[in-house]
Motif scaffolding. Structure first.
Motif, short mmCIF file in Angstrom:
data_model
loop_
_atom_site.label_atom_id
_atom_site.label_comp_id
_atom_site.label_asym_id
_atom_site.label_seq_id
_atom_site.Cartn_x
_atom_site.Cartn_y
_atom_site.Cartn_z
N GLU A 97 0.84 -1.21 0.10
CA GLU A 97 0.01 -0.08 0.20
C GLU A 97 0.92 1.19 0.09
O GLU A 97 2.02 1.29 0.56
CB GLU A 97 -0.93 -0.09 1.40
N THR A 98 0.33 2.32 -0.60
CA THR A 98 0.98 3.50 -0.35
C THR A 98 0.82 4.19 1.19
O THR A 98 0.04 3.28 1.70
CB THR A 98 0.34 4.72 -1.36
N ALA A 99 1.82 5.04 1.50
CA ALA A 99 1.48 5.53 2.91
C ALA A 99 0.21 6.12 3.14
O ALA A 99 -0.10 5.83 4.22
CB ALA A 99 2.91 6.47 2.94
N GLU A 100 -0.20 6.75 2.02
CA GLU A 100 -1.61 7.43 2.02
C GLU A 100 -2.46 6.60 2.48
O GLU A 100 -3.48 6.56 3.23
CB GLU A 100 -1.74 8.40 0.97
N ALA A 101 -2.76 5.46 1.64
CA ALA A 101 -3.72 4.40 1.51
C ALA A 101 -3.61 3.53 3.12
O ALA A 101 -4.65 3.56 3.81
CB ALA A 101 -3.49 3.40 0.56
N ILE A 141 6.55 3.98 0.41
CA ILE A 141 6.26 5.39 0.17
C ILE A 141 6.75 5.73 -1.36
O ILE A 141 7.77 5.32 -1.81
CB ILE A 141 7.22 6.13 1.19
N ALA B 172 -3.17 2.54 -4.95
CA ALA B 172 -3.15 2.82 -3.37
C ALA B 172 -2.85 1.43 -2.85
O ALA B 172 -2.31 1.41 -1.65
CB ALA B 172 -4.34 3.29 -3.11
N VAL B 173 -3.62 0.54 -3.29
CA VAL B 173 -3.41 -0.77 -2.49
C VAL B 173 -3.33 -2.07 -3.78
O VAL B 173 -3.94 -1.98 -4.67
CB VAL B 173 -4.58 -1.21 -1.95
#
Lengths: 247, 247
Positions: A97-101, A141, B172-173
């Motif tokens: 996952e991205t840091a945001e997700a 990230i 995102a995921v």
């Protein structure tokens, strides 16, 4: 941010950090993001010594309260959802996952009573595969792939920052007026009338055909962003001064 | 990220940076985020010396190509949209944006051909009011107000990171499978049939009434996330081994 329960904040787990200074800087980054609980797995240096405390720039409370564990397994034992931060892909089938997700997910899971934690690896090597294997998911990230190495505290900062953003409500764009009231339309239009009178004799406004369009353009310049009442008063003063000089 | 023109990337302007090391670390943060152009206003130390280069961790190209200016005014002369980063509110009527909002705006403006720049102040004091006054808008990075001081490179990193995120498309995921194909439903359901046969004699599945629900629960455990074909094969192997032992 107010009222966020300690238990709803993700735990930052530093696995085998090498330098006390980096642990201190990571604590500082945590405090920047409103995070409170640090756990250390087999740190090499003293995380409450002078170096770490100096580097923490006022976040020494986090250092002194940090739990120390012999293994990653013990450090995550009471957590319900664990993320591993990695800069390189491992030979594993894993949700990335991205840091945001991940931040959004942690915020959600925390509200459901699931305690979350994030693993960060040793400075030089990153997390060992066994530690990534303990984690439910991986956080990557998004950064320039040609140059994505971050120091430990920067990685903590970016992940913490994304989490912090999920906890606050800050207007994306706002006009800060420092108490000056934004002028209502009546006041702005009154200023436009005043301006029209002052400029009535001005050469570039003499052409009856062009004048309405020119005034419109001028109005739009002032309307492009809000104007405060003190600013309007300054403009009145300026135009009065200038027109007085010319008359 | 590929194909982003140099001119579409915001310029990072460090106003009177005090320490060469911080300039180097800021260059590193820029490279992390795919930024290229640094400008320095009256730097106190040599930004191409040993200390700065070492701190840049491979981003020395940015240091060597950095423009040096005597004043902020000269440094921003060719830019169309300038942001000032500040941690504290000034006594000014000013548009204040989050780093995320400003990043989106810069991405948009850059596509319209407007060159953007971001001012960062000296380490100890932050930007002087006169420099904030030169900027169109202010960026405030949302952070714990009780502890929001960042070092220079961290501020560059957070703003750069937000900009970088506007330039890329990262899921995102995602499930990273390392080449292993996610098993299609036919293969998964076939495995469930196999499982049902293997467990037919198992005591906890003997109750005819409860069995369908128990199998359903078991299926859902495996269906909660995607399974790859190699993983299914491993499961076949395991259940064959275990059932072989018992028979």
């Amino acid at each position: 941010m107010k009222g966020i329960d300690f238990m709803q904040k993700p735990v930052i787990v530093l696995v085998q950090p090498q330098l006390a200074e980096n642990v201190g800087m990571a604590a500082r980054a945590m405090m920047n993001c409103g995070l409170e609980e640090m756990r250390l797995v087999a740190p090499r240096e003293n995380h409450t010594g002078e170096k770490a405390v100096a580097a923490s720039s006022g976040a020494e409370k986090i250092l002194f309260e940090a739990g120390v564990f012999a293994t990653t397994r013990e450090a995550v034992a009471d957590l319900g959802l664990v993320y591993a931060t990695t800069a390189r892909r491992r030979n594993m089938v894993k949700v990335v996952e991205t840091a945001e997700a991940a931040a959004g997910e942690m915020a959600q899971k925390s509200r459901e009573g699931i305690r979350c934690g994030i693993l960060f690896g040793p400075e030089r090597t990153g997390l060992h595969n066994d530690d990534v294997g303990i984690a439910d998911k991986v956080i990557e990230i998004p950064l320039n792939p040609a140059h994505c190495s971050l120091n430990l505290s920067q990685a903590v900062l970016l992940v913490g920052y994304e989490w912090y953003k999920t906890q606050i409500e800050v207007p994306a764009v706002q006009l800060v007026t420092n108490g000056g009231q934004v002028a209502d339309k009546e006041k702005v239009l009154h200023f436009f009338d005043f301006l029209g009178e002052k400029l009535a004799g001005c050469k570039i406004f003499q052409d009856e055909e062009k004048r309405p369009r020119m005034l419109l353009n001028l109005h739009n310049m002032f309307l492009r962003r809000e104007i405060t009442e003190p600013e309007l008063n300054t403009l009145y003063g300026i135009f009065n001064y200038l027109s007085g000089k010319k008359e």
